[in-house]
Design a protein around this motif. Structure first.
Motif, mmCIF file in Angstrom:
data_model
loop_
_atom_site.group_PDB
_atom_site.id
_atom_site.type_symbol
_atom_site.label_atom_id
_atom_site.label_comp_id
_atom_site.label_asym_id
_atom_site.label_seq_id
_atom_site.Cartn_x
_atom_site.Cartn_y
_atom_site.Cartn_z
ATOM 1 N N LYS A 166 0.839 -1.192 0.000
ATOM 2 C CA LYS A 166 0.000 0.000 0.000
ATOM 3 C C LYS A 166 0.878 1.248 0.000
ATOM 4 O O LYS A 166 2.004 1.226 0.515
ATOM 5 C CB LYS A 166 -0.919 0.010 1.225
ATOM 6 N N GLU B 61 3.385 2.555 2.926
ATOM 7 C CA GLU B 61 3.970 1.446 3.683
ATOM 8 C C GLU B 61 5.485 1.623 3.778
ATOM 9 O O GLU B 61 6.147 2.029 2.828
ATOM 10 C CB GLU B 61 3.639 0.124 2.993
ATOM 11 N N LYS C 291 9.697 4.442 2.042
ATOM 12 C CA LYS C 291 8.265 4.162 2.040
ATOM 13 C C LYS C 291 7.746 4.161 0.612
ATOM 14 O O LYS C 291 8.359 4.732 -0.300
ATOM 15 C CB LYS C 291 7.505 5.176 2.888
ATOM 16 N N ILE D 63 9.473 -5.466 4.567
ATOM 17 C CA ILE D 63 8.423 -4.654 5.173
ATOM 18 C C ILE D 63 8.651 -4.573 6.672
ATOM 19 O O ILE D 63 8.919 -5.575 7.335
ATOM 20 C CB ILE D 63 7.050 -5.261 4.862
#
Length: 389
Positions: A326, A329, A358, A388
Protein backbone atom coordinates in the motif's frame (compact mmCIF):
# COMPACT_ATOMS: atom_id res chain seq x y z
CA UNK A 1 -17.25 -41.06 -4.53
CA UNK A 2 -16.24 -38.57 -7.17
CA UNK A 3 -15.42 -34.92 -6.78
CA UNK A 4 -14.56 -31.96 -8.98
CA UNK A 5 -13.08 -28.57 -8.23
CA UNK A 6 -15.79 -25.96 -8.69
CA UNK A 7 -13.96 -22.90 -10.00
CA UNK A 8 -16.74 -20.41 -10.75
CA UNK A 9 -17.85 -19.84 -7.19
CA UNK A 10 -19.96 -17.26 -5.45
CA UNK A 11 -17.97 -16.23 -2.40
CA UNK A 12 -19.44 -13.26 -0.56
CA UNK A 13 -18.72 -11.78 2.89
CA UNK A 14 -21.92 -11.47 4.88
CA UNK A 15 -22.41 -8.62 7.34
CA UNK A 16 -24.32 -10.69 9.85
CA UNK A 17 -22.14 -10.57 12.94
CA UNK A 18 -20.14 -8.05 14.99
CA UNK A 19 -16.95 -6.67 13.48
CA UNK A 20 -14.74 -9.22 15.23
CA UNK A 21 -16.36 -12.12 13.35
CA UNK A 22 -17.03 -12.46 9.63
CA UNK A 23 -19.40 -14.73 7.78
CA UNK A 24 -18.50 -15.87 4.28
CA UNK A 25 -20.80 -17.64 1.84
CA UNK A 26 -19.59 -20.02 -0.87
CA UNK A 27 -20.79 -22.79 -3.14
CA UNK A 28 -19.20 -26.17 -3.74
CA UNK A 29 -19.97 -29.05 -6.07
CA UNK A 30 -19.26 -32.76 -6.28
CA UNK A 31 -20.06 -35.59 -8.66
CA UNK A 32 -22.44 -38.14 -7.15
CA UNK A 33 -21.37 -41.75 -7.59
CA UNK A 34 -22.76 -44.56 -5.48
CA UNK A 35 -22.57 -42.62 -2.21
CA UNK A 36 -24.67 -39.44 -1.97
CA UNK A 37 -23.53 -38.69 1.59
CA UNK A 38 -19.86 -38.88 0.62
CA UNK A 39 -20.51 -36.59 -2.36
CA UNK A 40 -22.34 -34.12 -0.08
CA UNK A 41 -19.37 -34.09 2.32
CA UNK A 42 -17.01 -33.46 -0.60
CA UNK A 43 -19.15 -30.56 -1.86
CA UNK A 44 -19.29 -29.02 1.63
CA UNK A 45 -15.52 -29.34 2.05
CA UNK A 46 -14.96 -27.73 -1.34
CA UNK A 47 -17.23 -24.80 -0.42
CA UNK A 48 -15.50 -24.37 2.95
CA UNK A 49 -12.11 -24.35 1.23
CA UNK A 50 -13.23 -21.62 -1.18
CA UNK A 51 -14.69 -19.49 1.62
CA UNK A 52 -11.45 -19.75 3.59
CA UNK A 53 -9.27 -18.87 0.63
CA UNK A 54 -11.44 -15.81 0.03
CA UNK A 55 -11.14 -14.81 3.69
CA UNK A 56 -7.35 -14.97 3.47
CA UNK A 57 -6.82 -18.19 5.38
CA UNK A 58 -6.55 -21.88 4.69
CA UNK A 59 -8.02 -24.71 6.69
CA UNK A 60 -5.43 -27.10 8.10
CA UNK A 61 -7.53 -30.21 7.49
CA UNK A 62 -10.64 -30.39 5.35
CA UNK A 63 -11.35 -33.77 6.92
CA UNK A 64 -12.48 -31.97 10.09
CA UNK A 65 -15.76 -31.06 8.39
CA UNK A 66 -18.13 -34.03 8.27
CA UNK A 67 -21.67 -33.91 6.87
CA UNK A 68 -21.86 -30.17 7.41
CA UNK A 69 -20.81 -30.43 11.06
CA UNK A 70 -17.53 -29.32 12.64
CA UNK A 71 -15.81 -32.29 14.27
CA UNK A 72 -13.99 -29.91 16.62
CA UNK A 73 -15.24 -26.87 18.51
CA UNK A 74 -13.26 -24.73 16.09
CA UNK A 75 -10.94 -25.23 13.13
CA UNK A 76 -7.59 -23.48 12.93
CA UNK A 77 -7.18 -21.31 9.85
CA UNK A 78 -3.68 -20.34 8.76
CA UNK A 79 -3.62 -16.59 8.23
CA UNK A 80 -7.26 -16.10 9.11
CA UNK A 81 -8.30 -17.37 12.53
CA UNK A 82 -10.79 -20.05 13.54
CA UNK A 83 -13.99 -21.39 12.02
CA UNK A 84 -16.52 -21.06 14.80
CA UNK A 85 -19.68 -22.03 12.92
CA UNK A 86 -20.78 -23.64 9.67
CA UNK A 87 -24.25 -23.55 8.11
CA UNK A 88 -25.46 -25.40 5.03
CA UNK A 89 -28.05 -22.97 3.64
CA UNK A 90 -28.97 -24.65 0.36
CA UNK A 91 -28.55 -28.00 -1.34
CA UNK A 92 -29.58 -29.15 -4.82
CA UNK A 93 -29.16 -32.44 -6.66
CA UNK A 94 -29.20 -32.20 -10.46
CA UNK A 95 -28.67 -35.50 -12.28
CA UNK A 96 -25.24 -36.64 -11.06
CA UNK A 97 -24.07 -33.35 -9.50
CA UNK A 98 -24.72 -32.09 -5.99
CA UNK A 99 -24.35 -28.38 -5.19
CA UNK A 100 -24.32 -26.96 -1.67
CA UNK A 101 -24.17 -23.41 -0.34
CA UNK A 102 -22.53 -22.85 3.03
CA UNK A 103 -21.98 -19.93 5.37
CA UNK A 104 -18.76 -20.03 7.40
CA UNK A 105 -18.07 -17.92 10.49
CA UNK A 106 -14.36 -17.01 10.53
CA UNK A 107 -13.21 -15.54 13.84
CA UNK A 108 -9.91 -13.65 13.40
CA UNK A 109 -6.90 -14.43 15.54
CA UNK A 110 -5.74 -11.96 18.14
CA UNK A 111 -3.33 -9.44 16.68
CA UNK A 112 -0.52 -10.75 18.87
CA UNK A 113 -0.90 -14.18 17.29
CA UNK A 114 -0.74 -12.94 13.72
CA UNK A 115 2.45 -12.51 11.74
CA UNK A 116 3.29 -9.72 9.33
CA UNK A 117 3.58 -12.02 6.35
CA UNK A 118 -0.07 -13.07 6.46
CA UNK A 119 -1.26 -9.89 4.77
CA UNK A 120 0.86 -10.36 1.63
CA UNK A 121 0.67 -12.65 -1.39
CA UNK A 122 4.01 -14.41 -1.87
CA UNK A 123 5.65 -14.45 -5.30
CA UNK A 124 6.04 -18.07 -6.38
CA UNK A 125 7.18 -20.00 -9.44
CA UNK A 126 5.91 -23.52 -10.05
CA UNK A 127 8.25 -25.76 -12.02
CA UNK A 128 6.83 -28.69 -14.00
CA UNK A 129 6.98 -31.77 -11.80
CA UNK A 130 9.10 -34.67 -12.99
CA UNK A 131 7.99 -38.27 -13.57
CA UNK A 132 10.46 -40.62 -11.93
CA UNK A 133 9.45 -43.92 -13.55
CA UNK A 134 7.95 -43.57 -17.02
CA UNK A 135 7.69 -47.33 -17.45
CA UNK A 136 4.86 -47.27 -14.90
CA UNK A 137 3.01 -44.79 -17.12
CA UNK A 138 2.67 -47.28 -19.98
CA UNK A 139 -0.62 -48.56 -18.60
CA UNK A 140 -3.05 -45.98 -19.93
CA UNK A 141 -0.27 -44.15 -21.79
CA UNK A 142 -0.14 -41.41 -19.13
CA UNK A 143 3.48 -40.37 -19.63
CA UNK A 144 2.35 -36.72 -19.81
CA UNK A 145 0.65 -36.87 -16.40
CA UNK A 146 3.42 -34.85 -14.73
CA UNK A 147 2.93 -32.00 -17.21
CA UNK A 148 -0.88 -32.02 -17.03
CA UNK A 149 -0.92 -32.34 -13.23
CA UNK A 150 1.55 -29.44 -12.83
CA UNK A 151 -0.45 -27.24 -15.20
CA UNK A 152 -3.72 -27.88 -13.35
CA UNK A 153 -2.06 -27.25 -9.99
CA UNK A 154 -0.61 -23.98 -11.29
CA UNK A 155 -4.08 -22.87 -12.46
CA UNK A 156 -5.55 -23.76 -9.07
CA UNK A 157 -2.90 -21.82 -7.16
CA UNK A 158 -3.36 -18.80 -9.43
CA UNK A 159 -6.95 -18.58 -8.15
CA UNK A 160 -5.70 -18.14 -4.58
CA UNK A 161 -4.79 -14.45 -4.89
CA UNK A 162 -4.61 -13.89 -1.14
CA UNK A 163 -1.76 -16.38 -0.69
CA UNK A 164 0.11 -16.48 -3.99
CA UNK A 165 1.42 -14.27 -6.73
CA UNK A 166 2.13 -16.94 -9.35
CA UNK A 167 4.44 -15.13 -11.72
CA UNK A 168 5.54 -17.95 -13.96
CA UNK A 169 4.82 -21.59 -14.63
CA UNK A 170 8.15 -23.02 -15.79
CA UNK A 171 6.65 -25.65 -18.06
CA UNK A 172 9.78 -27.53 -18.97
CA UNK A 173 11.88 -30.35 -17.61
CA UNK A 174 14.44 -29.22 -15.05
CA UNK A 175 17.27 -31.54 -14.06
CA UNK A 176 16.47 -31.27 -10.37
CA UNK A 177 18.02 -34.07 -8.29
CA UNK A 178 16.63 -34.41 -4.72
CA UNK A 179 19.54 -36.71 -3.87
CA UNK A 180 21.79 -33.64 -3.96
CA UNK A 181 19.84 -31.80 -1.26
CA UNK A 182 22.84 -31.58 1.01
CA UNK A 183 24.06 -28.47 2.80
CA UNK A 184 27.54 -28.90 1.33
CA UNK A 185 26.30 -29.33 -2.22
CA UNK A 186 25.87 -26.00 -3.98
CA UNK A 187 24.43 -27.47 -7.19
CA UNK A 188 20.78 -27.45 -6.15
CA UNK A 189 21.11 -24.15 -4.28
CA UNK A 190 22.47 -22.34 -7.33
CA UNK A 191 19.88 -24.00 -9.56
CA UNK A 192 17.02 -22.79 -7.36
CA UNK A 193 18.40 -19.25 -7.21
CA UNK A 194 18.67 -19.21 -11.00
CA UNK A 195 15.05 -20.37 -11.37
CA UNK A 196 13.84 -17.71 -8.94
CA UNK A 197 15.80 -15.02 -10.78
CA UNK A 198 14.39 -16.15 -14.11
CA UNK A 199 10.81 -16.08 -12.80
CA UNK A 200 11.30 -12.93 -10.69
CA UNK A 201 9.98 -14.68 -7.58
CA UNK A 202 10.91 -15.20 -3.95
CA UNK A 203 9.85 -18.85 -3.74
CA UNK A 204 10.08 -21.90 -6.01
CA UNK A 205 7.99 -25.09 -5.89
CA UNK A 206 9.23 -28.30 -7.50
CA UNK A 207 7.98 -31.86 -7.29
CA UNK A 208 8.54 -35.44 -8.34
CA UNK A 209 5.85 -38.03 -9.08
CA UNK A 210 7.51 -41.11 -7.64
CA UNK A 211 4.89 -43.81 -8.26
CA UNK A 212 1.96 -44.31 -10.66
CA UNK A 213 2.04 -48.10 -10.66
CA UNK A 214 -1.01 -50.32 -11.13
CA UNK A 215 -1.36 -52.99 -8.47
CA UNK A 216 -2.11 -56.22 -10.29
CA UNK A 217 -3.24 -59.32 -8.45
CA UNK A 218 -2.41 -62.84 -9.54
CA UNK A 219 -4.63 -63.94 -12.39
CA UNK A 220 -5.16 -67.08 -14.40
CA UNK A 221 -4.19 -67.45 -18.04
CA UNK A 222 -7.83 -66.94 -18.97
CA UNK A 223 -8.03 -63.55 -17.26
CA UNK A 224 -7.04 -60.75 -19.60
CA UNK A 225 -7.25 -57.96 -17.01
CA UNK A 226 -7.90 -57.89 -13.31
CA UNK A 227 -11.18 -56.05 -12.84
CA UNK A 228 -10.79 -52.51 -11.45
CA UNK A 229 -7.20 -52.79 -10.17
CA UNK A 230 -6.00 -50.05 -7.81
CA UNK A 231 -3.43 -47.54 -9.02
CA UNK A 232 -0.99 -45.63 -6.85
CA UNK A 233 -0.03 -41.98 -6.89
CA UNK A 234 2.94 -40.83 -4.82
CA UNK A 235 4.13 -37.24 -5.05
CA UNK A 236 6.94 -35.44 -3.23
CA UNK A 237 7.05 -31.63 -3.34
CA UNK A 238 9.95 -29.33 -2.50
CA UNK A 239 9.36 -25.71 -1.49
CA UNK A 240 12.44 -23.48 -1.72
CA UNK A 241 13.42 -19.97 -0.74
CA UNK A 242 14.60 -18.68 -4.10
CA UNK A 243 16.78 -15.95 -2.59
CA UNK A 244 18.97 -18.24 -0.50
CA UNK A 245 18.33 -21.52 -2.31
CA UNK A 246 17.38 -23.13 1.01
CA UNK A 247 14.78 -25.90 1.22
CA UNK A 248 11.86 -24.71 3.36
CA UNK A 249 9.65 -27.79 3.27
CA UNK A 250 9.42 -31.27 1.79
CA UNK A 251 5.97 -32.89 1.69
CA UNK A 252 4.79 -36.39 0.76
CA UNK A 253 1.38 -37.20 -0.74
CA UNK A 254 0.18 -40.79 -1.22
CA UNK A 255 -3.09 -41.90 -2.79
CA UNK A 256 -4.55 -45.13 -4.11
CA UNK A 257 -7.73 -45.35 -6.17
CA UNK A 258 -9.47 -47.71 -8.57
CA UNK A 259 -7.98 -47.31 -12.04
CA UNK A 260 -11.23 -48.15 -13.84
CA UNK A 261 -9.91 -48.33 -17.42
CA UNK A 262 -9.11 -51.22 -19.73
CA UNK A 263 -5.56 -52.51 -19.91
CA UNK A 264 -5.11 -51.38 -23.52
CA UNK A 265 -6.90 -48.03 -23.13
CA UNK A 266 -5.03 -44.87 -24.08
CA UNK A 267 -6.18 -42.17 -21.70
CA UNK A 268 -6.91 -38.61 -22.78
CA UNK A 269 -5.56 -36.66 -19.80
CA UNK A 270 -7.51 -33.58 -20.88
CA UNK A 271 -10.85 -35.40 -20.80
CA UNK A 272 -13.52 -35.05 -18.13
CA UNK A 273 -13.86 -38.84 -18.24
CA UNK A 274 -10.40 -39.17 -16.72
CA UNK A 275 -10.75 -36.40 -14.14
CA UNK A 276 -14.16 -37.68 -13.05
CA UNK A 277 -12.81 -41.20 -12.58
CA UNK A 278 -11.88 -42.33 -9.05
CA UNK A 279 -8.19 -42.01 -9.91
CA UNK A 280 -8.60 -38.54 -11.42
CA UNK A 281 -10.59 -37.41 -8.39
CA UNK A 282 -7.82 -38.61 -6.08
CA UNK A 283 -5.34 -36.44 -8.02
CA UNK A 284 -7.60 -33.40 -7.61
CA UNK A 285 -7.61 -34.04 -3.87
CA UNK A 286 -3.81 -34.07 -3.88
CA UNK A 287 -3.80 -30.73 -5.74
CA UNK A 288 -6.00 -29.25 -3.02
CA UNK A 289 -3.62 -30.49 -0.34
CA UNK A 290 -0.51 -29.20 -2.11
CA UNK A 291 -2.07 -25.76 -2.48
CA UNK A 292 -3.23 -25.61 1.14
CA UNK A 293 0.06 -26.94 2.53
CA UNK A 294 2.08 -24.45 0.47
CA UNK A 295 -0.18 -21.59 1.57
CA UNK A 296 0.27 -22.60 5.21
CA UNK A 297 4.05 -22.96 4.85
CA UNK A 298 4.40 -19.46 3.37
CA UNK A 299 1.77 -17.68 5.48
CA UNK A 300 4.25 -16.19 7.94
CA UNK A 301 7.24 -15.90 5.61
CA UNK A 302 8.28 -12.26 5.33
CA UNK A 303 7.90 -11.00 1.74
CA UNK A 304 11.12 -9.58 0.33
CA UNK A 305 11.26 -7.28 -2.67
CA UNK A 306 14.20 -7.02 -5.04
CA UNK A 307 15.58 -3.62 -6.04
CA UNK A 308 15.17 -3.49 -9.83
CA UNK A 309 15.90 0.19 -10.57
CA UNK A 310 17.53 3.22 -8.91
CA UNK A 311 17.00 6.72 -10.28
CA UNK A 312 16.21 10.27 -9.21
CA UNK A 313 16.53 9.52 -5.50
CA UNK A 314 13.93 6.76 -5.84
CA UNK A 315 14.05 2.97 -5.79
CA UNK A 316 11.79 0.60 -7.71
CA UNK A 317 11.09 -2.90 -6.36
CA UNK A 318 9.44 -6.00 -7.83
CA UNK A 319 6.48 -6.26 -5.44
CA UNK A 320 3.33 -4.21 -5.88
CA UNK A 321 -0.41 -3.95 -5.47
CA UNK A 322 -0.89 -7.60 -6.42
CA UNK A 323 1.19 -8.59 -3.40
CA UNK A 324 -0.72 -6.41 -0.94
CA UNK A 325 1.58 -3.38 -0.72
CA UNK A 326 0.00 0.00 0.00
CA UNK A 327 1.07 3.59 -0.56
CA UNK A 328 2.78 4.88 2.57
CA UNK A 329 3.97 1.45 3.68
CA UNK A 330 7.46 1.53 5.20
CA UNK A 331 10.33 -0.79 4.28
CA UNK A 332 13.98 -1.29 5.22
CA UNK A 333 16.73 -2.03 2.72
CA UNK A 334 18.87 -5.15 3.11
CA UNK A 335 22.21 -6.11 1.57
CA UNK A 336 22.55 -9.77 0.60
CA UNK A 337 25.72 -11.80 0.78
CA UNK A 338 27.13 -15.19 1.70
CA UNK A 339 30.04 -16.71 3.58
CA UNK A 340 31.60 -20.13 4.04
CA UNK A 341 31.54 -21.47 7.59
CA UNK A 342 34.17 -23.63 9.32
CA UNK A 343 32.58 -26.79 7.91
CA UNK A 344 32.85 -25.60 4.33
CA UNK A 345 29.13 -24.89 4.00
CA UNK A 346 28.11 -21.75 2.12
CA UNK A 347 25.67 -19.74 4.25
CA UNK A 348 23.25 -17.07 3.04
CA UNK A 349 23.47 -13.78 4.95
CA UNK A 350 21.55 -10.51 4.96
CA UNK A 351 22.81 -7.29 6.48
CA UNK A 352 20.25 -4.75 7.56
CA UNK A 353 20.96 -1.19 6.48
CA UNK A 354 19.92 2.05 8.13
CA UNK A 355 18.06 3.15 5.00
CA UNK A 356 14.33 3.55 5.64
CA UNK A 357 11.99 4.07 2.71
CA UNK A 358 8.26 4.16 2.04
CA UNK A 359 6.01 3.40 -0.91
CA UNK A 360 5.20 6.56 -2.89
CA UNK A 361 3.99 5.01 -6.17
CA UNK A 362 2.20 1.69 -6.57
CA UNK A 363 1.73 -0.50 -9.64
CA UNK A 364 0.35 -3.98 -10.29
CA UNK A 365 3.63 -5.86 -9.76
CA UNK A 366 6.07 -3.15 -8.68
CA UNK A 367 6.36 -0.12 -6.43
CA UNK A 368 8.49 3.02 -6.17
CA UNK A 369 10.12 3.81 -2.82
CA UNK A 370 11.53 7.06 -1.52
CA UNK A 371 13.49 7.82 1.62
CA UNK A 372 12.82 10.56 4.13
CA UNK A 373 16.31 11.87 3.39
CA UNK A 374 18.36 11.93 0.22
CA UNK A 375 19.33 8.37 -0.70
CA UNK A 376 23.02 7.59 -1.02
CA UNK A 377 23.22 5.72 -4.32
CA UNK A 378 26.59 4.31 -3.31
CA UNK A 379 24.93 2.35 -0.50
CA UNK A 380 22.19 0.89 -2.70
CA UNK A 381 22.71 -1.67 -5.42
CA UNK A 382 20.52 -3.48 -7.88
CA UNK A 383 19.38 -6.83 -6.46
CA UNK A 384 19.49 -5.54 -2.89
CA UNK A 385 16.27 -6.33 -1.04
CA UNK A 386 13.61 -4.40 0.81
CA UNK A 387 11.66 -5.93 3.69
CA UNK A 388 8.42 -4.65 5.17
CA UNK A 389 8.79 -3.18 8.65
Amino acid sequence: MKRVIYLLLLVLPLVLQPSWAKWFEAQGQAIVGNDVKAARDAAIQDAVKQALLYSGGSIQSLQQVNNGVLEQQSLSVSGGGDIRALKVTNETLDKNTITVTVQVDVFPQARAQQCKGQAYAKSLALVRFKMKNRDQARVGDISELNRVFSDKLNNLMELNHTSFDIRQFINQNVSFDPAKLDARNETVRQQIKALAKRADTQFVLLGSIEDVSVELEERSALDFWVKDPPRHFYLVTYLFDGLSGDLLERKHYRRQATWGFKETARIDLASMKFWRSPYGQSLLTVMDEVMLDTSTALACEAPQAKVIAIRDNKIQINLGRKNGLKVGERLTLMHNGSYTDQFGIVRFRQEKSNIKVKVVELYHDSAVLQGADTLDANNIQLNDYAIIQ
